[in-house]
Design an enzyme around this catalytic site. Structure first.
Site, PDB file in Angstrom:
ATOM      1  N   SER A  68       0.718  -0.992   0.354  1.00 11.16           N
ATOM      2  CA  SER A  68       0.005   0.194   0.060  1.00 11.16           C
ATOM      3  C   SER A  68       1.315   1.398   0.485  1.00 11.16           C
ATOM      4  CB  SER A  68      -0.566   0.324   1.464  1.00 11.16           C
ATOM      5  OG  SER A  68      -1.582  -0.987   1.315  1.00 11.16           O
TER       6      SER A  68
HETATM    7  N1  SAH Z   1      -0.532  -4.929   3.933  1.00  5.52           N
HETATM    8  C1  SAH Z   1       0.042  -5.530   2.736  1.00  5.52           C
HETATM    9  C2  SAH Z   1      -0.968  -4.820   1.489  1.00  5.52           C
HETATM   10  C3  SAH Z   1      -0.615  -5.908   1.326  1.00  5.52           C
HETATM   11  S1  SAH Z   1      -2.647  -5.571  -0.575  1.00  5.52           S
HETATM   12  C4  SAH Z   1       1.304  -4.002   2.390  1.00  5.52           C
HETATM   13  O1  SAH Z   1       1.520  -3.761   3.133  1.00  5.52           O
HETATM   14  O2  SAH Z   1       2.279  -5.239   2.443  1.00  5.52           O
HETATM   15  C5  SAH Z   1      -3.914  -6.917   0.061  1.00  5.52           C
HETATM   16  C6  SAH Z   1      -3.092  -8.290   0.264  1.00  5.52           C
HETATM   17  O3  SAH Z   1      -4.216  -9.457   0.959  1.00  5.52           O
HETATM   18  C7  SAH Z   1      -2.363  -9.257  -0.861  1.00  5.52           C
HETATM   19  O4  SAH Z   1      -0.964  -9.257  -0.418  1.00  5.52           O
HETATM   20  C8  SAH Z   1      -3.778 -10.146  -1.709  1.00  5.52           C
HETATM   21  O5  SAH Z   1      -2.699 -11.567  -1.244  1.00  5.52           O
HETATM   22  C9  SAH Z   1      -4.177 -10.024   0.414  1.00  5.52           C
HETATM   23  N2  SAH Z   1      -5.840 -11.061   0.262  1.00  5.52           N
HETATM   24  C10 SAH Z   1      -6.167 -10.508  -0.283  1.00  5.52           C
HETATM   25  N3  SAH Z   1      -7.612 -11.379  -0.643  1.00  5.52           N
HETATM   26  C11 SAH Z   1      -7.767 -12.171   0.723  1.00  5.52           C
HETATM   27  C12 SAH Z   1      -8.441 -12.646   1.894  1.00  5.52           C
HETATM   28  N4  SAH Z   1      -9.330 -13.350   1.403  1.00  5.52           N
HETATM   29  N5  SAH Z   1      -7.926 -13.601   2.973  1.00  5.52           N
HETATM   30  C13 SAH Z   1      -6.530 -12.530   2.788  1.00  5.52           C
HETATM   31  N6  SAH Z   1      -5.544 -11.909   2.949  1.00  5.52           N
HETATM   32  C14 SAH Z   1      -6.133 -11.655   0.764  1.00  5.52           C
END
Ligand code: SAH
Length: 217
Positions: A68
């Site tokens: 993000s």
């Molecule tokens: N907090 C992260 C942001 C990652 S983007 C950071 O600091 O890098 C959001 C993430 O949510 C992705 O890695 C994606 O794979 C995950 N995601 C999507 N659907 C999900 C679900 N149902 N359960 C767990 N993770 C999920």
């Protein structure tokens, strides 16, 4: 530690400037700003994107996901109002950057990631950096029942609605922060559980990768 995990005066300077920029955009929680100044974001980006780590923008990571934007991380974390000792559930570990920020603030962090590769990478990296978060490969729709209830719950992927199970895993007086809405845009919602009821406030507009459901292989 491999050379990639080296901080440097140059990176520290870039990080300080990024934090100043975020503060100028309205983030006032000093604990959030301090944590962002401490966590080297360039450890969490793809090696080829290190030079962009201190720009205020989202960057691609593996599995077509994103780390993000720093302002968004700060905004969500400020809404969460984290106190040391809080038990925090994060849905969407991704790179592990947000997880590290929550650990720096003294949270006892539980984080769930759907993509196995991201889970494995974040787990190895956070361990190497000495963060004691508990990570799990799984579907965040289910939360993490064995460690519930949580003081704080954070969704870092955009959902059409908050999975109801998560509200059930939130403590009385707890806060849940989630970007809600269909792509391409979500509105940030803050829920506070008071006397068993949920109070909802709507905040600014953001863009997140979607919260997905998937058969785990
Ligand atoms: N907090 C992260 C942001 C990652 S983007 C950071 O600091 O890098 C959001 C993430 O949510 C992705 O890695 C994606 O794979 C995950 N995601 C999507 N659907 C999900 C679900 N149902 N359960 C767990 N993770 C999920």
């Amino acid at each position: 530690m491999s050379p990639i995990f080296e901080d440097s005066p140059r990176f520290r300077g870039l990080r300080r400037r990024l934090v100043e920029k975020i503060a100028a955009r309205g983030i006032t929680d000093q604990a959030v700003l301090r944590a962002m100044e401490r966590v080297p974001r360039h450890f969490f980006t793809e090696p080829t994107l290190i030079e962009h780590a201190y720009e205020d923008r989202a960057l691609p990571i593996a599995c077509k996901q994103t780390i993000s934007q720093p302002y968004t991380v700060a905004y969500q974390t400020q809404l969460l109002a984290v106190q040391p000792g809080h038990r925090i559930l994060e849905i969407g570990t991704g790179s592990g950057y947000q997880t590290a920020i929550l650990c720096e603030m003294g949270g006892e962090v539980y984080s769930v990631e759907l993509e196995r590769l991201l889970y494995e990478r974040a787990k190895a990296l956070l361990e190497q950096l000495g963060y004691k978060a508990s990570l799990r490969w799984g579907d965040g729709h289910l939360g993490w029942p064995s460690f519930a209830p949580f003081d704080r719950i954070l969704l870092t992927a955009g959902a059409e609605e908050v999975p109801p199970t998560l509200f059930g895993q939130l403590k009385e007086g707890g806060r849940l922060v989630a970007p809600i809405g269909k792509p391409p845009q979500q509105i940030m919602r803050l829920y506070i559980k008071e006397k068993g009821r949920l109070i909802c406030e709507e905040k600014g507009l953001f863009r997140f990768v979607p919260l997905r459901r998937r058969e785990l292989s």
